[in-house]
Write a protein that holds these residues in place. Sequence first.
Motif, PDB file in Angstrom:
ATOM      1  N   PRO A  44      47.374 152.852  28.580  1.00  0.00           N
ATOM      2  CA  PRO A  44      46.720 152.482  27.093  1.00  0.00           C
ATOM      3  C   PRO A  44      45.703 151.230  27.240  1.00  0.00           C
ATOM      4  O   PRO A  44      44.461 151.514  26.602  1.00  0.00           O
ATOM      5  CB  PRO A  44      47.683 151.828  26.399  1.00  0.00           C
ATOM      6  N   VAL A  45      45.433 150.503  28.580  1.00  0.00           N
ATOM      7  CA  VAL A  45      44.567 149.527  28.700  1.00  0.00           C
ATOM      8  C   VAL A  45      43.187 150.077  29.233  1.00  0.00           C
ATOM      9  O   VAL A  45      42.106 149.876  28.866  1.00  0.00           O
ATOM     10  CB  VAL A  45      44.971 148.457  29.597  1.00  0.00           C
ATOM     11  N   PRO A  48      42.396 154.621  27.330  1.00  0.00           N
ATOM     12  CA  PRO A  48      42.751 154.650  26.208  1.00  0.00           C
ATOM     13  C   PRO A  48      42.308 155.842  25.334  1.00  0.00           C
ATOM     14  O   PRO A  48      42.880 156.142  24.298  1.00  0.00           O
ATOM     15  CB  PRO A  48      42.076 153.464  25.386  1.00  0.00           C
ATOM     16  N   ASN A  49      41.349 156.608  25.740  1.00  0.00           N
ATOM     17  CA  ASN A  49      40.980 157.849  24.952  1.00  0.00           C
ATOM     18  C   ASN A  49      41.577 159.033  25.406  1.00  0.00           C
ATOM     19  O   ASN A  49      41.539 160.012  24.895  1.00  0.00           O
ATOM     20  CB  ASN A  49      39.522 158.134  25.297  1.00  0.00           C
ATOM     21  N   PRO A  52      48.563 160.124  25.177  1.00  0.00           N
ATOM     22  CA  PRO A  52      49.459 159.287  25.890  1.00  0.00           C
ATOM     23  C   PRO A  52      50.036 159.676  27.303  1.00  0.00           C
ATOM     24  O   PRO A  52      50.192 159.186  28.378  1.00  0.00           O
ATOM     25  CB  PRO A  52      50.552 159.085  24.936  1.00  0.00           C
ATOM     26  N   GLY A  55      47.033 159.924  29.710  1.00  0.00           N
ATOM     27  CA  GLY A  55      47.042 158.496  30.225  1.00  0.00           C
ATOM     28  C   GLY A  55      47.928 157.883  31.522  1.00  0.00           C
ATOM     29  O   GLY A  55      47.477 157.365  32.153  1.00  0.00           O
ATOM     30  N   GLY A 109      39.089 145.502  30.231  1.00  0.00           N
ATOM     31  CA  GLY A 109      39.932 146.737  29.666  1.00  0.00           C
ATOM     32  C   GLY A 109      38.876 147.653  29.503  1.00  0.00           C
ATOM     33  O   GLY A 109      37.681 147.493  29.695  1.00  0.00           O
ATOM     34  N   TYR A 110      39.216 149.145  29.357  1.00  0.00           N
ATOM     35  CA  TYR A 110      38.142 150.202  28.944  1.00  0.00           C
ATOM     36  C   TYR A 110      37.362 149.986  27.652  1.00  0.00           C
ATOM     37  O   TYR A 110      36.142 150.260  27.542  1.00  0.00           O
ATOM     38  CB  TYR A 110      38.874 151.580  28.700  1.00  0.00           C
ATOM     39  N   ALA A 111      38.151 149.110  26.768  1.00  0.00           N
ATOM     40  CA  ALA A 111      37.411 148.960  25.454  1.00  0.00           C
ATOM     41  C   ALA A 111      36.199 147.865  25.462  1.00  0.00           C
ATOM     42  O   ALA A 111      35.166 147.790  25.001  1.00  0.00           O
ATOM     43  CB  ALA A 111      38.310 148.478  24.594  1.00  0.00           C
ATOM     44  N   GLU A 183      50.613 143.900  20.719  1.00  0.00           N
ATOM     45  CA  GLU A 183      49.071 143.676  20.779  1.00  0.00           C
ATOM     46  C   GLU A 183      48.615 142.657  21.797  1.00  0.00           C
ATOM     47  O   GLU A 183      47.414 142.779  22.578  1.00  0.00           O
ATOM     48  CB  GLU A 183      48.859 143.167  19.313  1.00  0.00           C
ATOM     49  N   LEU A 186      49.533 143.675  25.337  1.00  0.00           N
ATOM     50  CA  LEU A 186      48.324 144.507  26.053  1.00  0.00           C
ATOM     51  C   LEU A 186      46.939 144.094  25.931  1.00  0.00           C
ATOM     52  O   LEU A 186      46.042 144.409  27.030  1.00  0.00           O
ATOM     53  CB  LEU A 186      48.156 145.800  24.928  1.00  0.00           C
TER      54      LEU A 186
END
Length: 442
Positions: A44-45, A48-49, A52, A55, A109-111, A183, A186
Motif C-alpha cells: 500500500p505504501v 497504492p494504485n 491489493p 500490490g 512513498g508513492y503518494a 493510518e 502506514l
Amino acid sequence: MNTPEKPTQKSALRRVVAASIIGSTLEWYDFFLYATASALVLGPVFFPNSDPAVGTLLSFATFGVGFAARPIGSVIFGNIGDRYGRRPALVATLVLMGVSTAMIGLVPGYATIGIAAPILLVLLRLAQGMGAGAELAGATIFAAEYAPPHRRGLFGSIATIGTYSGTVLSSAIFALFSMMPEEAFLSWGWRIPFLLSVVVIIVGIYIRMRLEETPEFKEVERTAGTSKRPLADMFRYEWRSVLKVIGIVAGAFTATYAYQTYSLSYMKTELGITGTIGTLSVAVAAFIAMFVVPLMGSLSDRVGRRPILIAGCVISALFAFPFFLLINTGQDALIIAAMIGGIGIGVPTILGVQGVLLSELFSTSNRFTGFSVSRELGSIVFAGATPFVAASLVSAADGQSWPVSLYVIGACLITLITGIVMKEPAPAGAEAAPRETATPQR
C-alpha cells in the motif's frame, strides 16, 4: 609453560562467539525486517494504485530482487574474504546492510514522489541483498575456523542462531509499531524499525573490528598463499561441492520463506487475519529455533552432518500440509503452533548443521567464495522466488493453500536426495576439510 595460553584461547573463542551471534543478529534483523514489511506494508505504501493482491505480488517482487543481488555480493565479498581475510569482508557487509536498511526507512512513498519511490526501494533492496549475500557465510566460517575440530558443528551453528535472534528482534519491533493506528503506521510508524538499523553500524563495527583473523586463514597466507582467483578456482576444482550446496539449501530456503514470509500475507489477504498474531507467532517460533539450532549443531559433532540434515528434511516435508491446516483455523494458539512446527523445529533442524556442512565442503583457500556463492545461487531459486511463487499458486488455486504445501515438499525432497547420495564431509569430530588448499598450488 603452556598454561598462560589457555585463558587467551578461551577469551578469543568468547569474542568470536559474541561477534558471530551479535553481528549476525543485527544484520539479519535488517534482512527479515524487509521480509515482514513486504508482506504487511510495502504494497500500500509503494504500489497504492494496484489491486491489493497485485500490490502484494509487487512488494514480494522487490523482496525477490534482493536475492538476485545476493550472488553479486557473494562474489565481491567472497573474493575479499578469500584474498584479504575474513574480518574485512565481515565489516564491509555490515556497513552495506546497515546503511541501505536505514535508508529504506527514509524513502518517501508513492503518494509523495510517484514512480521514483518503488525505484529507490528496489535500488536499496539490491544493496541490502549484496550485503546479505556474504554475511552468513562469513560469520559461519569465522566461527568454524576458530573452533576446536570436535566442536565445529556447534560453533558452525552460532551464526545461524543470530539469524533467528534477528528474526525475533525484527518481528517483535515490527509487531510493536504495527499496534499503532493504521493510518499512522502506514504513514511513518513502519519506518522507525528501519531507521533503528543505524545501531547495526555502530555496534557491529565495534565488535568485529576487535577480532583477529582466523588461524586457518593465517596458515594459508603463511604456507600456500591466498588464492588470486577464488571464484575461478571454485568452479574449476570444486564444482561438485557447488552442486551439493544448491541441493542442500533447497528445502530450508523454501520452507523458511513460505512459512516466515508468505504465510503472513496469506493470513491477511486470504483469511482476513489482521493484528499482530502473525509477527508474534514468527517471533515465538524463532525464539525456540535459537535453541534447536545449536542442539543440532552439537549433535552433528557426535553422529555426523548427514543424519541431521536428512531428519530435518523429513520433518519439514511431513509438516508442510499440517502447517497450513493449522493456519487456516484462524485460531491464535494454532497459528503459533504452526509456526513453532515449521520455523521453530523443522527448518532449524536443517539449519543447525547446514552452516558447518557448507564450510566443510570447500578448501580453506576457496571457502568464503565457495560457501557464499553456491549458497546464494540456490537462494535465487529457492528463497527469493518463494513468496512470489506461493502467492501465484494460491491465486491460481482460488485461495487454497495446498499447492504451496506441495511446493515445500518438492524442495525438501531435493535436499533429502542430496543428503542421501552425498558422502559425509568428514567423520564426526574429525578434521572436516583440508587445512591447506584442496586446489593445485598456484
